[in-house]
Motif scaffolding. Sequence first.
Motif, PDB file in Angstrom:
ATOM      1  N   PRO A 185     -14.905   4.375   7.170  1.00  0.00           N
ATOM      2  CA  PRO A 185     -13.719   4.102   6.345  1.00  0.00           C
ATOM      3  C   PRO A 185     -14.069   3.252   5.129  1.00  0.00           C
ATOM      4  CG  PRO A 185     -13.765   2.633   8.225  1.00  0.00           C
ATOM      5  CD  PRO A 185     -14.912   3.592   8.420  1.00  0.00           C
ATOM      6  N   GLU A 186     -13.315   3.432   4.069  1.00  0.00           N
ATOM      7  CA  GLU A 186     -13.439   2.577   2.899  1.00  0.00           C
ATOM      8  C   GLU A 186     -12.772   1.237   3.184  1.00  0.00           C
ATOM      9  OE1 GLU A 186     -14.983   3.183   0.032  1.00  0.00           O
ATOM     10  OE2 GLU A 186     -15.611   5.182   0.690  1.00  0.00           O
ATOM     11  N   PRO A 187     -13.280   0.151   2.585  1.00  0.00           N
ATOM     12  CA  PRO A 187     -12.593  -1.136   2.757  1.00  0.00           C
ATOM     13  C   PRO A 187     -11.231  -1.100   2.092  1.00  0.00           C
ATOM     14  CG  PRO A 187     -14.319  -1.300   1.097  1.00  0.00           C
ATOM     15  CD  PRO A 187     -14.473   0.046   1.733  1.00  0.00           C
ATOM     16  N   GLY A 188     -10.282  -1.803   2.650  1.00  0.00           N
ATOM     17  CA  GLY A 188      -8.934  -1.808   2.107  1.00  0.00           C
ATOM     18  C   GLY A 188      -8.883  -2.353   0.692  1.00  0.00           C
ATOM     19  N   THR A 189      -8.061  -1.730  -0.149  1.00  0.00           N
ATOM     20  CA  THR A 189      -7.889  -2.199  -1.522  1.00  0.00           C
ATOM     21  C   THR A 189      -7.171  -3.540  -1.525  1.00  0.00           C
ATOM     22  OG1 THR A 189      -7.692   0.105  -2.219  1.00  0.00           O
ATOM     23  CG2 THR A 189      -7.000  -1.573  -3.796  1.00  0.00           C
TER      24      THR A 189
ATOM     25  N   ARG B 141       0.829  -1.205   0.000  1.00  0.00           N
ATOM     26  CA  ARG B 141       0.000   0.000   0.000  1.00  0.00           C
ATOM     27  C   ARG B 141       0.865   1.257   0.000  1.00  0.00           C
ATOM     28  NH1 ARG B 141      -2.456   0.655   4.394  1.00  0.00           N
ATOM     29  NH2 ARG B 141      -1.927  -1.185   5.616  1.00  0.00           N
TER      30      ARG B 141
ATOM     31  N   HIS C 245      -0.084   5.986   6.498  1.00  0.00           N
ATOM     32  CA  HIS C 245      -0.333   4.572   6.258  1.00  0.00           C
ATOM     33  C   HIS C 245       0.208   3.785   7.449  1.00  0.00           C
ATOM     34  CE1 HIS C 245      -1.879   4.563   2.175  1.00  0.00           C
ATOM     35  NE2 HIS C 245      -0.934   5.439   1.834  1.00  0.00           N
TER      36      HIS C 245
ATOM     37  N   GLU D 266      -9.575   6.813   6.774  1.00  0.00           N
ATOM     38  CA  GLU D 266      -9.995   6.752   5.377  1.00  0.00           C
ATOM     39  C   GLU D 266     -10.163   5.330   4.875  1.00  0.00           C
ATOM     40  OE1 GLU D 266      -8.485  10.706   3.139  1.00  0.00           O
ATOM     41  OE2 GLU D 266      -7.007   9.095   3.293  1.00  0.00           O
ATOM     42  N   GLU D 267      -9.253   4.455   5.274  1.00  0.00           N
ATOM     43  CA  GLU D 267      -9.278   3.085   4.750  1.00  0.00           C
ATOM     44  C   GLU D 267      -8.883   2.118   5.844  1.00  0.00           C
ATOM     45  OE1 GLU D 267      -6.385   0.759   1.763  1.00  0.00           O
ATOM     46  OE2 GLU D 267      -7.566   2.313   0.764  1.00  0.00           O
TER      47      GLU D 267
ATOM     48  N   GLY E  28      -4.407   0.274   8.146  1.00  0.00           N
ATOM     49  CA  GLY E  28      -5.185   1.153   7.288  1.00  0.00           C
ATOM     50  C   GLY E  28      -4.532   2.502   7.117  1.00  0.00           C
ATOM     51  N   SER E  29      -5.278   3.461   6.586  1.00  0.00           N
ATOM     52  CA  SER E  29      -4.742   4.798   6.356  1.00  0.00           C
ATOM     53  C   SER E  29      -5.659   5.845   6.976  1.00  0.00           C
ATOM     54  CB  SER E  29      -4.562   5.073   4.862  1.00  0.00           C
ATOM     55  OG  SER E  29      -5.800   5.008   4.183  1.00  0.00           O
TER      56      SER E  29
END
Length: 252
Positions: A212-216, A11, A171, A186-187, A175-176
């Motif tokens: 938060p957004e799910p992790g990429t 990431r 990071h 955020e993530e 997550g971030s």
Amino acid sequence: MTTPTVDFLVRAAREFRRGGWVFTGFHWPVLAGQLAHALDGESFVQVFEAGAGCWEAGTAVPTSTTDYPAYANALGWRATTSDVLLGMARRFDRVVLDASNIDVLGRVNSSLLGPREKPSVRLPGGGGAPDVAAAARELVWLHGGSDLRRIQDRVEHVTAAPGPHSLVRMHARWGSVRLGAQPRLEELAAQVPGADDFVTHLRGLGVDVSSPEPGTEVSPEERRAAAGVLAEAAGRGYAVARRAHAELEVLR
């Protein structure tokens, strides 16, 4: 096979693959930059404090930002430390730095933990981080440690801080986080041990953890490339890489 460290490094490396000129601090940023050359994305120039700009991966993982023999093959631009930190700092698309002790305002402590007269931990120092962090348009901190106590509401000693108009993100293994006056998660990385504790810890620091957004997803190819960088770095003296490589060996 993977560990939270491997996915964190991937990431972090993606920040470089957003393209442009990226100032690269020592420790995790050097490893992330080396890995980034193996990932898909936009082309980028990796700039070191010593005054070197590299268009491709070095033949070896640099042991410091002044390790010219490691990246001499990729050297495309050369200046001085003062040029990079004072003249070029505001022109970089991103500044990526290491953060072993960081707070929700985006400030870091790279000196010591505890009173100056008798500290409990001595940290390695920040080098030129204060100058380049203060001038960064976009500042990315890499916190690769596993001790949540190193993420704080206010660091004890401020050795580097973003400028008033900087976009600041961190990071971590879990997550971030967008840092600043209104910090926000955020993530959140998926299926990483300790993620729930991370959220709880951030909430206690006043961070907005509501959406938060799910992790990429990290691909197997990205993980293999990261494991390779960590294995090489372990052989070149990176303690964090040795620990991560040992974790991978246990999983095999």
